[in-house]
Design a protein around this motif. Structure first.
Motif, PDB file in Angstrom:
ATOM      1  N   GLU A 195       0.803  -1.222   0.000  1.00  0.00           N
ATOM      2  CA  GLU A 195       0.000   0.000   0.000  1.00  0.00           C
ATOM      3  C   GLU A 195       0.836   1.271   0.000  1.00  0.00           C
ATOM      4  OE1 GLU A 195      -2.923  -0.179   3.093  1.00  0.00           O
ATOM      5  OE2 GLU A 195      -4.083  -1.734   2.068  1.00  0.00           O
ATOM      6  N   VAL A 196       1.993   1.249   0.667  1.00  0.00           N
ATOM      7  CA  VAL A 196       2.789   2.488   0.735  1.00  0.00           C
ATOM      8  C   VAL A 196       4.283   2.265   0.482  1.00  0.00           C
ATOM      9  CG1 VAL A 196       1.187   3.733   2.228  1.00  0.00           C
ATOM     10  CG2 VAL A 196       2.935   2.257   3.253  1.00  0.00           C
ATOM     11  N   SER A 197       4.694   1.038   0.140  1.00  0.00           N
ATOM     12  CA  SER A 197       6.084   0.723  -0.248  1.00  0.00           C
ATOM     13  C   SER A 197       7.095   0.908   0.879  1.00  0.00           C
ATOM     14  CB  SER A 197       6.504   1.574  -1.454  1.00  0.00           C
ATOM     15  OG  SER A 197       5.680   1.310  -2.565  1.00  0.00           O
ATOM     16  N   LEU A 198       6.650   0.751   2.109  1.00  0.00           N
ATOM     17  CA  LEU A 198       7.562   0.877   3.242  1.00  0.00           C
ATOM     18  C   LEU A 198       7.846  -0.481   3.858  1.00  0.00           C
ATOM     19  CD1 LEU A 198       6.159   4.034   5.098  1.00  0.00           C
ATOM     20  CD2 LEU A 198       7.946   3.919   3.346  1.00  0.00           C
ATOM     21  N   GLU A 199       8.995  -0.559   4.550  1.00  0.00           N
ATOM     22  CA  GLU A 199       9.352  -1.749   5.311  1.00  0.00           C
ATOM     23  C   GLU A 199       9.195  -1.448   6.802  1.00  0.00           C
ATOM     24  OE1 GLU A 199       9.972  -4.579   3.804  1.00  0.00           O
ATOM     25  OE2 GLU A 199       9.845  -3.586   1.852  1.00  0.00           O
ATOM     26  N   VAL A 200       8.786  -2.465   7.574  1.00  0.00           N
ATOM     27  CA  VAL A 200       8.553  -2.275   9.008  1.00  0.00           C
ATOM     28  C   VAL A 200       9.274  -3.339   9.816  1.00  0.00           C
ATOM     29  CG1 VAL A 200       6.328  -1.136   8.676  1.00  0.00           C
ATOM     30  CG2 VAL A 200       6.418  -3.629   8.919  1.00  0.00           C
ATOM     31  N   CYS A 201       9.402  -3.078  11.101  1.00  0.00           N
ATOM     32  CA  CYS A 201      10.026  -4.025  12.023  1.00  0.00           C
ATOM     33  C   CYS A 201       9.386  -3.848  13.398  1.00  0.00           C
ATOM     34  CB  CYS A 201      11.544  -3.813  12.095  1.00  0.00           C
ATOM     35  SG  CYS A 201      12.009  -2.178  12.723  1.00  0.00           S
ATOM     36  N   ASN A 202       9.827  -4.673  14.353  1.00  0.00           N
ATOM     37  CA  ASN A 202       9.373  -4.574  15.743  1.00  0.00           C
ATOM     38  C   ASN A 202       7.846  -4.552  15.834  1.00  0.00           C
ATOM     39  OD1 ASN A 202       9.563  -4.370  18.551  1.00  0.00           O
ATOM     40  ND2 ASN A 202       9.747  -2.124  18.523  1.00  0.00           N
ATOM     41  N   ILE A 203       7.221  -5.565  15.314  1.00  0.00           N
ATOM     42  CA  ILE A 203       5.760  -5.666  15.298  1.00  0.00           C
ATOM     43  C   ILE A 203       5.262  -6.067  16.689  1.00  0.00           C
ATOM     44  CG2 ILE A 203       3.813  -6.953  14.315  1.00  0.00           C
ATOM     45  CD1 ILE A 203       5.572  -7.310  11.775  1.00  0.00           C
ATOM     46  N   ARG A 204       4.260  -5.297  17.211  1.00  0.00           N
ATOM     47  CA  ARG A 204       3.712  -5.575  18.543  1.00  0.00           C
ATOM     48  C   ARG A 204       2.198  -5.646  18.457  1.00  0.00           C
ATOM     49  NH1 ARG A 204       6.663  -1.108  17.518  1.00  0.00           N
ATOM     50  NH2 ARG A 204       5.620   0.247  19.046  1.00  0.00           N
ATOM     51  N   TYR A 205       1.647  -6.695  19.021  1.00  0.00           N
ATOM     52  CA  TYR A 205       0.186  -6.825  19.069  1.00  0.00           C
ATOM     53  C   TYR A 205      -0.396  -5.837  20.071  1.00  0.00           C
ATOM     54  CZ  TYR A 205      -4.445  -8.793  19.954  1.00  0.00           C
ATOM     55  OH  TYR A 205      -5.803  -8.942  20.122  1.00  0.00           O
ATOM     56  N   PHE A 206      -1.568  -5.245  19.716  1.00  0.00           N
ATOM     57  CA  PHE A 206      -2.238  -4.266  20.575  1.00  0.00           C
ATOM     58  C   PHE A 206      -3.529  -4.832  21.136  1.00  0.00           C
ATOM     59  CE2 PHE A 206      -5.126  -0.423  20.709  1.00  0.00           C
ATOM     60  CZ  PHE A 206      -4.634   0.078  21.904  1.00  0.00           C
ATOM     61  N   ARG A 207      -4.547  -4.972  20.315  1.00  0.00           N
ATOM     62  CA  ARG A 207      -5.818  -5.567  20.726  1.00  0.00           C
ATOM     63  C   ARG A 207      -6.647  -5.893  19.486  1.00  0.00           C
ATOM     64  NH1 ARG A 207      -8.413  -0.468  23.853  1.00  0.00           N
ATOM     65  NH2 ARG A 207      -6.663  -1.087  25.165  1.00  0.00           N
ATOM     66  N   SER A 208      -7.769  -6.589  19.707  1.00  0.00           N
ATOM     67  CA  SER A 208      -8.632  -6.986  18.592  1.00  0.00           C
ATOM     68  C   SER A 208     -10.002  -6.336  18.741  1.00  0.00           C
ATOM     69  CB  SER A 208      -8.771  -8.503  18.526  1.00  0.00           C
ATOM     70  OG  SER A 208      -9.387  -8.991  19.706  1.00  0.00           O
ATOM     71  N   GLN A 209     -10.771  -6.372  17.669  1.00  0.00           N
ATOM     72  CA  GLN A 209     -12.123  -5.818  17.691  1.00  0.00           C
ATOM     73  C   GLN A 209     -12.972  -6.496  16.625  1.00  0.00           C
ATOM     74  OE1 GLN A 209     -12.615  -1.710  16.346  1.00  0.00           O
ATOM     75  NE2 GLN A 209     -14.233  -1.386  17.858  1.00  0.00           N
ATOM     76  N   SER A 210     -14.165  -6.923  17.037  1.00  0.00           N
ATOM     77  CA  SER A 210     -15.133  -7.397  16.060  1.00  0.00           C
ATOM     78  C   SER A 210     -15.677  -6.184  15.316  1.00  0.00           C
ATOM     79  CB  SER A 210     -16.270  -8.146  16.763  1.00  0.00           C
ATOM     80  OG  SER A 210     -17.250  -8.521  15.825  1.00  0.00           O
ATOM     81  N   TRP A 211     -15.703  -6.247  13.998  1.00  0.00           N
ATOM     82  CA  TRP A 211     -16.070  -5.090  13.174  1.00  0.00           C
ATOM     83  C   TRP A 211     -17.086  -5.576  12.132  1.00  0.00           C
ATOM     84  CZ3 TRP A 211     -15.648  -0.279  14.200  1.00  0.00           C
ATOM     85  CH2 TRP A 211     -15.644   0.708  13.221  1.00  0.00           C
ATOM     86  N   PRO A 212     -18.376  -5.364  12.400  1.00  0.00           N
ATOM     87  CA  PRO A 212     -19.417  -5.973  11.553  1.00  0.00           C
ATOM     88  C   PRO A 212     -19.716  -5.216  10.264  1.00  0.00           C
ATOM     89  CG  PRO A 212     -20.436  -4.724  13.316  1.00  0.00           C
ATOM     90  CD  PRO A 212     -18.949  -4.617  13.534  1.00  0.00           C
ATOM     91  N   PHE A 213     -18.660  -4.902   9.488  1.00  0.00           N
ATOM     92  CA  PHE A 213     -18.850  -4.173   8.232  1.00  0.00           C
ATOM     93  C   PHE A 213     -18.130  -4.867   7.079  1.00  0.00           C
ATOM     94  CE2 PHE A 213     -18.906  -1.010  11.715  1.00  0.00           C
ATOM     95  CZ  PHE A 213     -20.195  -0.539  11.580  1.00  0.00           C
ATOM     96  N   PRO A 214     -18.496  -6.082   6.654  1.00  0.00           N
ATOM     97  CA  PRO A 214     -19.649  -6.801   7.186  1.00  0.00           C
ATOM     98  C   PRO A 214     -19.329  -7.856   8.261  1.00  0.00           C
ATOM     99  CG  PRO A 214     -19.014  -7.769   5.117  1.00  0.00           C
ATOM    100  CD  PRO A 214     -18.058  -6.636   5.370  1.00  0.00           C
ATOM    101  N   ASN A 215     -18.072  -8.411   8.266  1.00  0.00           N
ATOM    102  CA  ASN A 215     -17.833  -9.526   9.192  1.00  0.00           C
ATOM    103  C   ASN A 215     -16.356  -9.671   9.565  1.00  0.00           C
ATOM    104  OD1 ASN A 215     -16.763 -10.537   6.791  1.00  0.00           O
ATOM    105  ND2 ASN A 215     -18.520 -11.848   6.379  1.00  0.00           N
ATOM    106  N   GLN A 216     -15.683  -8.546   9.749  1.00  0.00           N
ATOM    107  CA  GLN A 216     -14.257  -8.603  10.027  1.00  0.00           C
ATOM    108  C   GLN A 216     -13.940  -8.826  11.499  1.00  0.00           C
ATOM    109  OE1 GLN A 216     -15.659  -6.480   7.724  1.00  0.00           O
ATOM    110  NE2 GLN A 216     -14.070  -5.194   6.840  1.00  0.00           N
ATOM    111  N   LEU A 217     -12.797  -9.458  11.732  1.00  0.00           N
ATOM    112  CA  LEU A 217     -12.170  -9.491  13.046  1.00  0.00           C
ATOM    113  C   LEU A 217     -10.869  -8.725  12.889  1.00  0.00           C
ATOM    114  CD1 LEU A 217     -11.879 -10.404  15.981  1.00  0.00           C
ATOM    115  CD2 LEU A 217     -10.788 -12.491  15.141  1.00  0.00           C
ATOM    116  N   MET A 218     -10.801  -7.521  13.473  1.00  0.00           N
ATOM    117  CA  MET A 218      -9.641  -6.654  13.319  1.00  0.00           C
ATOM    118  C   MET A 218      -8.600  -6.979  14.381  1.00  0.00           C
ATOM    119  SD  MET A 218     -10.920  -5.021  10.783  1.00  0.00           S
ATOM    120  CE  MET A 218      -9.612  -3.841  10.482  1.00  0.00           C
TER     121      MET A 218
END
Length: 274
Positions: A195-218
């Protein structure tokens, strides 16, 4: 507060209903509970129910998701119809999650009336949350689409993007669907790169959310910038920029996990500089 259950009680007393008509949520203007309607009201109003799902128990009251006949004329002096976005932030999170669950289950039942294997009609299974085909004995369960959503940071700067589908000048975090065979972390790296051609590191989980548009788990994450210059995939991203945490554009509300990621990072940086 909410206790999920697949098996409806034999004779529900003081039960509740979350009702939809043509995909829109019905709310009662005369009730403080709004979209949580007494089940008795459905009969009193002579609404024809064309689809029903038992959800579980809301404060120990049996709760049902109902879809009513689109031909029914609702009393405009008492009832309103609207989409789920309109109650986002207007209802407590637990109510929004319950309504989202109701909408997703009704949509799943509607979309799985026929077996994908043999084409025969399906029916709700009595023992578990599934649409069952008696002919070939296959089962279809409610669909959930897992997605990653990530706030990329570079020191005091936040990477925010405006999706091509956003209706107004709002900037948010990057997100994308997890593909078959991927882990969430692999998806995150791929989506940021695409999407933006960048590289990332140090990935950290934050939290989740049910998102009913229409059926995502974020699945929310933080990640650090690791290299590259922003080049937007213009089919999805209209614009992406680095923003200082003290000078942000319009961002999603705090009720969304995107808004929570941004506010959490701003609070952290603010604390570090006080």
């Amino acid at each position: 507060m909410f206790r999920p259950d697949n098996l409806a009680p034999a004779r529900p007393e003081q039960a509740l209903a979350i009702a939809f008509q043509q995909g829109e949520l019905i709310s009662d203007l005369r009730s403080a509970q709004g979209c949580l309607l007494p089940l008795d009201l459905i009969g009193e109003a002579a609404w024809i129910v064309i689809r029903e799902q038992f959800l579980g128990y809301w404060h120990e009251q049996a709760c049902y998701a109902l879809e009513i006949d689109p031909a029914i004329d609702l009393d405009p002096m008492r009832f309103t119809r609207g989409n789920l976005y309109q109650i986002l932030g207007q209802q407590e999170d637990a109510v929004f999650n319950l309504v989202g669950r109701a909408a997703q289950l009704l949509a799943w039942e509607k979309e799985h009336q026929f077996c994908g294997s043999c084409g025969r009609p399906t029916e709700l299974d009595s023992a578990e949350r599934a649409m069952r085909c008696r002919h070939c004995r296959s089962f279809n369960y409610p669909r959930i689409s897992p997605c990653i959503i990530v706030l990329v940071t570079r020191g005091e700067e936040l990477l925010l993007a405006r999706n091509t589908n956003f209706p107004y000048e709002m900037y948010s975090t990057l997100a994308g669907f997890i593909e078959a065979g991927e882990t969430p972390e692999e998806t995150l790296i791929r989506e940021v790169r695409e999407e933006v051609s960048l590289e990332v590191c140090n990935i950290r989980y934050f939290r989740s959310q049910s998102w009913p548009f229409p059926n995502q788990l974020m699945l929310g994450f933080f990640a650090d910038y690791a290299g590259g210059d922003i080049v937007c995939d213009l089919t999805e991203i209209a614009d992406a920029q680095w923003f200082h945490y003290r000078d942000l554009p319009t961002v999603p509300p705090a009720h969304s996990v995107a808004g929570q990621l941004i506010r959490h990072q701003v609070a952290l940086l603010t604390q570090q500089h006080t």
